[in-house]
Write a protein that holds these residues in place. Structure first.
Motif, mmCIF file in Angstrom:
data_model
loop_
_atom_site.group_PDB
_atom_site.id
_atom_site.type_symbol
_atom_site.label_atom_id
_atom_site.label_comp_id
_atom_site.label_asym_id
_atom_site.label_seq_id
_atom_site.Cartn_x
_atom_site.Cartn_y
_atom_site.Cartn_z
ATOM 1 N N GLU A 103 0.846 -1.181 0.000
ATOM 2 C CA GLU A 103 0.000 0.000 0.000
ATOM 3 C C GLU A 103 0.885 1.235 0.000
ATOM 4 O O GLU A 103 2.033 1.189 0.424
ATOM 5 C CB GLU A 103 -0.875 0.021 1.257
ATOM 6 C CG GLU A 103 -2.236 -0.601 1.060
ATOM 7 C CD GLU A 103 -3.049 -0.544 2.327
ATOM 8 O OE1 GLU A 103 -2.782 0.350 3.138
ATOM 9 O OE2 GLU A 103 -3.927 -1.402 2.482
ATOM 10 N N SER A 104 0.314 2.362 -0.453
ATOM 11 C CA SER A 104 1.052 3.622 -0.377
ATOM 12 C C SER A 104 0.676 4.322 0.920
ATOM 13 O O SER A 104 -0.501 4.421 1.255
ATOM 14 C CB SER A 104 0.677 4.522 -1.553
ATOM 15 O OG SER A 104 0.962 3.871 -2.763
ATOM 16 N N PHE A 105 1.678 4.737 1.667
ATOM 17 C CA PHE A 105 1.389 5.494 2.890
ATOM 18 C C PHE A 105 2.577 6.392 3.207
ATOM 19 O O PHE A 105 3.695 6.189 2.705
ATOM 20 C CB PHE A 105 1.075 4.555 4.060
ATOM 21 C CG PHE A 105 2.159 3.578 4.369
ATOM 22 C CD1 PHE A 105 3.122 3.879 5.320
ATOM 23 C CD2 PHE A 105 2.229 2.360 3.699
ATOM 24 C CE1 PHE A 105 4.123 2.972 5.604
ATOM 25 C CE2 PHE A 105 3.231 1.463 3.978
ATOM 26 C CZ PHE A 105 4.189 1.765 4.935
ATOM 27 N N THR A 106 2.376 7.383 4.059
ATOM 28 C CA THR A 106 3.464 8.280 4.426
ATOM 29 C C THR A 106 4.118 7.753 5.697
ATOM 30 O O THR A 106 3.428 7.384 6.646
ATOM 31 C CB THR A 106 2.936 9.692 4.683
ATOM 32 O OG1 THR A 106 1.755 9.578 5.482
ATOM 33 C CG2 THR A 106 2.588 10.408 3.400
ATOM 34 N N ASP A 107 5.434 7.684 5.688
ATOM 35 C CA ASP A 107 6.122 7.150 6.857
ATOM 36 C C ASP A 107 6.420 8.265 7.856
ATOM 37 O O ASP A 107 5.982 9.404 7.703
ATOM 38 C CB ASP A 107 7.399 6.410 6.451
ATOM 39 C CG ASP A 107 8.404 7.347 5.823
ATOM 40 O OD1 ASP A 107 8.097 8.553 5.721
ATOM 41 O OD2 ASP A 107 9.479 6.880 5.421
ATOM 42 N N ALA A 108 7.217 7.943 8.876
ATOM 43 C CA ALA A 108 7.453 8.884 9.976
ATOM 44 C C ALA A 108 8.122 10.169 9.490
ATOM 45 O O ALA A 108 7.894 11.245 10.056
ATOM 46 C CB ALA A 108 8.308 8.222 11.049
ATOM 47 N N GLN A 109 8.951 10.054 8.433
ATOM 48 C CA GLN A 109 9.633 11.246 7.943
ATOM 49 C C GLN A 109 8.768 12.060 6.969
ATOM 50 O O GLN A 109 9.216 13.042 6.416
ATOM 51 C CB GLN A 109 10.935 10.867 7.220
ATOM 52 C CG GLN A 109 12.085 10.592 8.164
ATOM 53 C CD GLN A 109 12.078 9.148 8.636
ATOM 54 O OE1 GLN A 109 11.866 8.239 7.851
ATOM 55 N NE2 GLN A 109 12.251 8.952 9.936
#
Lengths: 325, 462
Positions: free
Chosen positions: B117-123
């Motif tokens: 899946e596409s998601f935004t990580d911690a950075q």
């Protein structure tokens, strides 16, 4: 013999009549054609006109058993029972929901069904009887115990597992045969191998164990002891005496199903995409095509009754003591 | 009271069955000659181990049979309103399993979803990767810790399970000694059987303990398409299988017993009529007859939506109807057996003596004939159980089984079989359904075998 056969065939008529009445009651009395129309049309689009039209298209717009409006013989013939149920006695099955003649479908689909069912049956019986004889030969040894344990294990596995597991292993992992499909003639052979093998393996557990019990019962009898006492080898005893005498109970269970082979197997055919009667039935069940299901029920019981008569005849072939009178 | 007990139709029938079994057991206990074959069963280690496995299944099924509806939060004074969702005690006990639903498939013990899946990580960067599961292994900071954690938890759980089981066995032993019940001497069959059961119980306890400890933080058997825990689905399927295997006999037995015995005893036109009925029924291939009946039942249920107050009661009535239909189509074999046996019995001297004393037919049937065909019935019931459990899966595949919303082995297999074509393959739901089914059916078959041997009068031993 001839007189007996005629009597048996006459005896079959009330049974088929009973089946016919039962299916009629199931399909038309438990739920009226109106209910069926409402269900098939969906709850939203139901109007009295739509129901009438649905019934008219399928010929369900007649009275059930007795037509008070008509005159003479039409009182009985212009009814759903006469048109839809009684007509099956002359193998007139009417039309399916998509407008095709059911009788013609049956005629064309019997071939593929038989191409799977007949070899599975023949090879199966050979394998089951050999395996059971083998267990009988080594009776009361560790080998026999292991055989019985294997049978119990095999019978505890779902048929669905044999099919899904077989397709996965043989077709997907090893790429030996296509997963599913069908073709006529010799090309079709590669499509048939896997369903036949799975059909045979799936039956080993229960059948071999059953045959083993039959053989063990025979082997305890006096004539076997006599045969051994006069010096016959164990093999001769098994094949010449035990197998022959065990034929009666074996035939009782086996001959009945021979005519039913025409119907094919629901599961095998639908998993392997075989255009036979089994997949026809399963499609009809899923599409809720009541006329096809009704036709298959009648055809099935017709074939079963034929099987019963064949069983009686087969007794005279293997046991000269049996006389049909 | 913040919950409302719900007794579904199938629950009521199960309670009835349990009560009937209890009465039978009480009756058997009081009669030494009836107890004898059961003693033979108890001497068989295989039978007792199978019984142990079966009773675990029965426990799960039993917990899943006690249903209730939770009260919804409501303002003071107003009447209590209950949630439309019918829960069972098992749902309550397996709460985390039921509620920890993921988004979609995940493999057994996995930390991440099956699909990328596409998601935004911690950075704050957009990445495309396998996202971590919401619940499965959420306590772990890093994926590399998983193997160690799994082994640690499994061992701890297994150890705890073994300890609890050992304590329980010791307590049972002490209680048995305290009550003065016989403790078998070493070397006897009873001793061997009891030892086998103890070993099996310890092994099972280890397995259950490990699973239990892992299941609280992982999806031990993975998740299915909508993210439900497969272990939970498998546990829920047990009840459906058991209900079909047992409630069906409630229909089969009375029909087969009364008709079979009546046909054999009265002969004449009664016999002709009953034979005719069962020949007609058995001449229809059973799958087709079941399919036809289930289709018609579906029409009835679909055209009467007003009969059911909850979705669960609708699915449940369909289950009961399926049992009814299976019973109506499967009594013929047993009926034929009982007719044959009664024909044989009625020529016996003791029956003829009773007849010549002028004992009424009803009394002869109830005192002399029915008790003497009971072993056939018992054998038939235990033998049929496993085939009914297997039949459920097949019927659900054909489309004439239980309600699609009802969790059963059949619906699990049906939902999972189309996923075989995926790469990598989604195999865990199928494996779980087939595995649980195999254990249940195998245990039932092994137990049935021993019961049959113990009750078969032709094998006269002891």
């Amino acid at each position: 013999m001839i007189a007996y056969l005629i009597r048996r065939i006459l005896y079959a008529i009330p049974i088929l009549l009973g089946v016919n009445l039962l299916t009629f009651a199931l399909f038309f009395v438990v739920n009226t054609p109106d209910d069926m129309a409402r269900m098939q049309l969906g709850i939203k689009r139901v109007t009295p006109e739509a129901i009438e039209k649905w019934k008219q298209q399928r010929g369900y717009d007649r009275p059930l058993m007795f037509n008070t409006v008509a005159s003479g013989a039409d009182k009985l013939t212009e009814t759903i029972f006469w048109q839809k149920s009684a007509s099956m006695f002359v193998l007139d099955f009417g039309y399916s929901d998509d407008g095709r003649s059911i009788s013609r479908e049956i005629a064309t689909r019997m071939g593929p069904s038989l191409a799977i069912a007949l070899p599975s049956f023949l090879i199966g019986q050979l394998v089951y009887i050999s395996f059971a004889l083998l267990m009988t030969m080594f009776r009361a040894t560790a080998l026999d115990m292991a055989g019985v344990a294997l049978c119990v294990l095999l019978m505890s596995i779902s048929t669905l597992f044999y099919i899904i597991g077989g397709q996965f292993l043989v077709s997907k992992l090893w790429h030996l045969v296509p997963i599913s499909g069908y073709a006529g003639g010799m090309e079709g052979l590669r499509f048939l191998v896997l369903p036949i093998v799975i059909g045979v393996v799936g039956g080993i557990g229960s059948s071999s164990r059953w045959y083993r019990t039959i053989f063990l019962e025979e082997i305890g009898r006096d004539y076997v002891r006599t045969a051994r006492a006069k010096g016959l080898s164990e093999l001769t005893v098994l094949f010449r005496h035990v197998l022959k005498n065990a034929m009666i109970p074996i035939l009782t269970g086996v001959v009945v199903v021979i005519p039913l082979l025409f119907m094919g197997s629901l599961l095998t055919e639908s998993f392997f995409g075989i255009p036979g009667l089994g997949s026809y039935t399963i499609d009809a069940i899923n599409a809720q095509d009541f006329s096809v299901v009704r036709a298959m029920v009648f055809l099935g019981s017709l074939l079963y009754v034929v099987g019963l008569i064949l069983t009686d005849i087969s007794y005279t072939l293997v046991d000269p003591r049996v006389r049909l009178q | 009271m913040n919950f409302l007990p719900v007794i579904l139709w199938s629950d009521a029938l199960v309670f009835l069955l349990v009560a009937a079994a209890g009465v039978m057991a009480w009756h058997v206990r009081r009669h030494e000659h009836l107890l004898l074959p059961w003693r033979r069963v108890a001497q068989s280690g295989m039978a007792m181990v199978s019984l142990l496995v079966l009773s675990l299944f029965l426990l799960v099924g039993g917990l899943d049979t006690l249903h209730y509806r939770v009260a919804l939060p409501h303002s003071n004074g107003s009447e209590a309103v209950y949630s439309p969702e019918v829960l069972s005690v098992l749902d309550k006990l397996a709460g985390p399993l039921r509620q920890h639903a993921e988004k979609t498939y995940s493999a057994p013990l996995a930390l991440a979803l099956y699909a990328k899946e596409s998601f935004t990580d911690a950075q704050g960067r957009l990445v495309r990767d396998y996202p971590r599961l919401q619940y499965g292994g959420a306590h772990l900071a890093d994926a590399s810790q998983r193997d160690g954690d799994v082994i640690h938890r499994a061992l701890a759980g297994a150890l705890a399970g073994v300890l609890v089981c050992a304590l329980l066995l010791a307590a049972l032993h002490l209680v048995a000694r305290g009550l003065g019940l016989g403790i078998p001497q070493s070397g006897t069959k009873e001793f061997a059987a009891r030892r086998a059961v103890s070993i099996a119980a310890l092994l099972l306890a280890a397995l259950i303990g490990a699973t239990f400890n892992l299941a609280s933080v992982y999806h031990v058997l993975g998740t299915d398409k909508v993210g439900q825990d497969v272990l939970y689905l498998s546990l829920k399927s047990i009840r459906t299988g058991l209900v079909i295997g047992t409630v069906t006999t409630l229909v089969t037995l009375p029909l087969a017993l009364f008709l079979g015995v009546a046909a054999g005893y009265f002969r004449g036109w009664v016999d002709d009529l009953i034979q005719y009925v069962y020949t007609v029924l058995s001449s229809i291939p059973s799958v087709l007859l079941i399919a036809a009946a289930v289709l018609m039942m579906q029409v009835t249920i679909d055209t009467h939506p007003d009969w059911f107050d909850t979705a669960a009661s609708r699915a449940d009535l369909r289950l009961v109807a399926l049992c009814l239909i299976l019973g109506m189509t499967s009594w013929t074999g047993l009926c034929r057996l009982l007719r044959g046996e009664t024909l044989k019995l009625r020529e016996m001297e003791y029956i003829q003596a009773a007849q010549s004393f002028g004992v009424s037919s009803l009394r002869i049937l109830s005192r002399h004939i029915i008790p003497n065909v009971m072993h056939i019935i018992l054998i038939a019931v235990v033998m049929d159980f496993s085939s009914l459990v297997l039949a459920e899966a097949v019927l659900s595949y054909v489309g004439v089984g239980v309600d699609p919303s009802m969790i059963s082995f059949g619906t699990m297999i049906n939902g999972a079989r189309l996923e075989m074509g995926r790469e990598p393959m989604v195999w865990w739901a199928l494996a779980a359904a087939f595995g649980f089914m195999l254990v249940l059916v195998l245990a039932a078959n092994l137990f049935a075998d021993v019961v049959r041997d113990a009750f078969d009068p032709r094998l006269n031993r002891m």
